[in-house]
Design a protein around this motif. Sequence first.
Motif, PDB file in Angstrom:
ATOM      1  N   GLU A 173     -29.166  40.831  -6.751  1.00 53.26           N
ATOM      2  CA  GLU A 173     -30.367  40.289  -6.271  1.00 53.26           C
ATOM      3  C   GLU A 173     -31.147  39.011  -6.260  1.00 53.26           C
ATOM      4  OE1 GLU A 173     -29.218  42.636  -8.327  1.00 53.26           O
ATOM      5  OE2 GLU A 173     -29.230  44.849  -7.058  1.00 53.26           O
ATOM      6  N   ALA A 174     -31.141  38.019  -7.379  1.00 59.86           N
ATOM      7  CA  ALA A 174     -32.201  37.472  -7.688  1.00 59.86           C
ATOM      8  C   ALA A 174     -31.834  36.699  -7.350  1.00 59.86           C
ATOM      9  CB  ALA A 174     -32.384  37.648  -8.872  1.00 59.86           C
ATOM     10  N   GLU A 208     -28.307  43.082   0.065  1.00 61.06           N
ATOM     11  CA  GLU A 208     -29.797  43.208  -0.914  1.00 61.06           C
ATOM     12  C   GLU A 208     -30.925  42.893  -1.260  1.00 61.06           C
ATOM     13  OE1 GLU A 208     -29.512  46.638  -4.244  1.00 61.06           O
ATOM     14  OE2 GLU A 208     -27.956  47.589  -2.920  1.00 61.06           O
ATOM     15  N   GLY A 209     -29.902  41.784  -1.870  1.00 60.72           N
ATOM     16  CA  GLY A 209     -31.232  40.522  -1.957  1.00 60.72           C
ATOM     17  C   GLY A 209     -31.705  39.663  -0.878  1.00 60.72           C
ATOM     18  N   TRP A 210     -30.634  39.754   0.128  1.00 62.94           N
ATOM     19  CA  TRP A 210     -31.035  39.032   1.118  1.00 62.94           C
ATOM     20  C   TRP A 210     -31.810  39.662   2.357  1.00 62.94           C
ATOM     21  CZ3 TRP A 210     -28.278  40.845   5.628  1.00 62.94           C
ATOM     22  CH2 TRP A 210     -28.283  40.329   6.578  1.00 62.94           C
ATOM     23  N   GLU A 326     -29.893  48.282 -24.427  1.00 62.31           N
ATOM     24  CA  GLU A 326     -29.975  48.513 -23.162  1.00 62.31           C
ATOM     25  C   GLU A 326     -29.653  47.541 -22.618  1.00 62.31           C
ATOM     26  OE1 GLU A 326     -32.571  50.360 -23.247  1.00 62.31           O
ATOM     27  OE2 GLU A 326     -32.880  51.107 -24.870  1.00 62.31           O
ATOM     28  N   PRO A 327     -29.388  48.236 -21.533  1.00 66.41           N
ATOM     29  CA  PRO A 327     -29.219  46.927 -20.230  1.00 66.41           C
ATOM     30  C   PRO A 327     -28.773  46.047 -20.740  1.00 66.41           C
ATOM     31  CG  PRO A 327     -28.976  48.914 -19.244  1.00 66.41           C
ATOM     32  CD  PRO A 327     -29.896  49.240 -20.514  1.00 66.41           C
ATOM     33  N   ASP A 328     -28.210  44.692 -20.130  1.00 60.56           N
ATOM     34  CA  ASP A 328     -28.833  43.083 -20.477  1.00 60.56           C
ATOM     35  C   ASP A 328     -28.276  41.783 -19.117  1.00 60.56           C
ATOM     36  OD1 ASP A 328     -29.487  40.453 -21.258  1.00 60.56           O
ATOM     37  OD2 ASP A 328     -27.861  40.665 -22.579  1.00 60.56           O
ATOM     38  N   GLN A 329     -29.077  41.741 -18.232  1.00 61.71           N
ATOM     39  CA  GLN A 329     -28.946  41.565 -17.809  1.00 61.71           C
ATOM     40  C   GLN A 329     -29.454  39.268 -17.713  1.00 61.71           C
ATOM     41  OE1 GLN A 329     -32.739  41.697 -15.037  1.00 61.71           O
ATOM     42  NE2 GLN A 329     -30.878  44.201 -14.285  1.00 61.71           N
ATOM     43  N   VAL A 330     -28.575  39.067 -17.079  1.00 57.21           N
ATOM     44  CA  VAL A 330     -28.488  37.142 -16.590  1.00 57.21           C
ATOM     45  C   VAL A 330     -28.634  36.448 -15.195  1.00 57.21           C
ATOM     46  CG1 VAL A 330     -26.620  35.259 -16.885  1.00 57.21           C
ATOM     47  CG2 VAL A 330     -25.910  37.391 -18.239  1.00 57.21           C
ATOM     48  N   GLN A 331     -29.837  35.463 -16.071  1.00 51.31           N
ATOM     49  CA  GLN A 331     -30.474  35.153 -14.315  1.00 51.31           C
ATOM     50  C   GLN A 331     -29.525  34.593 -13.776  1.00 51.31           C
ATOM     51  OE1 GLN A 331     -33.068  37.423 -12.735  1.00 51.31           O
ATOM     52  NE2 GLN A 331     -32.787  38.564 -14.532  1.00 51.31           N
TER      53      GLN A 331
END
Length: 345
Positions: A173-174, A208-210, A326-331
């Motif tokens: 989404e980002a 969704e992000g768009w 914990e869930p991990d997110q890569v930007q």
Amino acid sequence: MSTETHGSAPARPLVMSDVAARAGVSHQTVSRVVNGHPNVAPLTRARVQRAIEELGYRPNAAARALVTGSSRTIGLVTMNVNQYGPAQTMIGLEQAARVAGYSLSVAIVEGAGVGTIAEAVDRFVGQSVDAVVVHTADLEAVAALGALDPPVPLVAVQMGGEELGPTVTVVQEAGARLVVRHLLALGHTTVHHLSGPEHSMESRRRVEGWRDALAEAGAPPGELWHGDWWPSSGYEVGTAVAARIRAGEPITALFAGNDQMALGLMVALHEQGLTVPGDVSVVGFDDVPEAPYFSPPLTTVRQDFAELGRRGVQLVLARLAGEDCEPDQVQPLLLVRRSTAGPRR
């Protein structure tokens, strides 16, 4: 009567005691070094590793597994490795596993159903892997993983969903938001989107992000088409869009769900006499190695697949150590090249 022996007896396989004798340490110290035990002095570890290299010693994986209870192997269940994203994620996982002292065993499945995923996981469990990683963006796979309860840690990469437990993902989404904000900042009224398949979780999250970014900016909703990740679907949509532009429709900005579809769009627009970015700005997603050499070079969103793999293996190791995860997110990162510009007035 004497018996004459010709030739020499075959050399016996090297064992840990040979390494211990060469390094001047105990058999137990060599075992600790080979099995990655932390309680070995750095100088001692270096001396043992030097002896291993000089002798050409290769640890017996089966024997080591019996002693340690660990095969030092991670199983990977994946699909669609003929596409850039899945292939690069697999490479990132393998490289990170190797650095951590593990090997990666891969099962490439044709479908994402419960039976297919369960069979691949069961096969790995039968091979005594230490953990299993599942990587696929297919929505059906989420339900499949939720139904599994293997006796080894199960880690999802690039899937998400709280029902799967701790996972590591690139924030799709980002990335889509970065694209929309970039194009609106250039002066485009709205952004139209060629997404990937509807059954893809990554595709849905980019959609969704768009949509959210357009709504937050107060921009009119853009049009949505669904492709299949391949250039041919981009070419088909690009041909139809070119006809509409020539008919007077104000379509000035296109966001493709991946770089391959962006390439198809750009080829079709060029063949129909339109220029990128003069008539239409085009943005992709993934940053394939060829993207800087498209004509023009493609503005796109980079997913760091090497980092995704590294964090995926870190999550596996944490699960093996019994740690809370914990869930991990890569930007993602937007790379602005020459396929985007302000609209013609």
